[in-house]
Scaffold this active site. Sequence first.
Site, mmCIF file in Angstrom:
data_model
loop_
_atom_site.group_PDB
_atom_site.id
_atom_site.type_symbol
_atom_site.label_atom_id
_atom_site.label_comp_id
_atom_site.label_asym_id
_atom_site.label_seq_id
_atom_site.Cartn_x
_atom_site.Cartn_y
_atom_site.Cartn_z
ATOM 1 N N ASP A 188 1.032 -1.174 0.055
ATOM 2 C CA ASP A 188 0.121 -0.059 0.065
ATOM 3 C C ASP A 188 0.874 1.167 0.018
ATOM 4 O OD1 ASP A 188 -1.788 2.304 0.505
ATOM 5 O OD2 ASP A 188 -3.006 0.901 1.762
ATOM 6 N N HIS A 193 0.434 7.959 3.822
ATOM 7 C CA HIS A 193 1.050 7.108 5.177
ATOM 8 C C HIS A 193 2.446 7.513 5.446
ATOM 9 C CE1 HIS A 193 -2.933 5.248 5.370
ATOM 10 N NE2 HIS A 193 -2.639 4.846 4.074
ATOM 11 N N ILE A 208 -0.655 9.412 8.421
ATOM 12 C CA ILE A 208 -1.710 8.388 9.484
ATOM 13 C C ILE A 208 -1.224 6.822 9.067
ATOM 14 C CG2 ILE A 208 -3.505 10.141 9.585
ATOM 15 C CD1 ILE A 208 -5.142 8.441 7.780
ATOM 16 N N GLY A 211 -5.405 1.837 7.696
ATOM 17 C CA GLY A 211 -6.197 1.080 8.719
ATOM 18 C C GLY A 211 -6.076 -0.376 8.528
#
Length: 287
Positions: A188, A193, A208, A211
């Site tokens: 990803d 991120h 961040i 998830g």
Amino acid sequence: MPIDAAKAVAAEPRSAEIAWGRKDVQLYHLGIGAGLPATDPGELRYTLESRLHVLPSFATVAGNDSPDVISGLSMPGVDVDLAHVLHGGQSIEVHRPIPVEGKARATGSIAAVYDKGSAAILVMRTEVADAEGPLWTSDAQIFVRGEGGWGGDRGPSTRLPAPDGEPAKVVERVVREDQALLYRLSGDWNPLHADPEFAARAGFERPILHGLCTYGMTLKAVVDTLLGGDAGRVRAYRTRFAGVVFPGETLRIRMWTQADPDRVQVSVTAVERDDAPVLADTVVEHS
């Protein structure tokens, strides 16, 4: 309306051959925080090739070129702005333990489109099978802001009643400062991120955590705490993404077991932000 629900669900599924090996499994496990302490026998099941087992949440990254959320958003009947897209939830059903090394065929489709009024929810399904039969089925619930309101099916509610009483177990897991940088090596590459400037443009004070990284960390905590460290006991795992996590924070993972002996209900919060919700409506089904 950019989403034609009937056309999207009727679209021909897309398939791809995928493969993974020990290194992919080890890298994924390290990306969700495995290996601390490095010589702990329980952690070696995630990191040492001679003892390796596969946490079922690895299914979300196995074969990085498998049908995924981005490819699903280009399916017939779907034309949306990626800036309006959020990963709302994730579920996995494991048909048998995932092998440490494997080759399989992944088939992706849009299983459902729901009208939530102010938004639409796309259920992106990936079914994976190898020469011996089905391995896993995963559903990603994709929330598309501003695309609802056409009078379609609202879909089933995923909200769970609050569990009764105190949790059976509460554990805390620290998210390392470099966690997102390591996790993104499993496939990803979203700059949200890693890149502070990109994160700021998206409205966040800093990058961040993925998830799905929190998703994996949580399942590992349940397996290690309540399932004797045996990843093969997991049959299904689902969650709703309720909030963000920043690298360096601490996850508080609460687990309840009263309702069903083969079911664990979980909530995850961010300790440093007054237990702000992170994962909600989370269930692990096991043998």
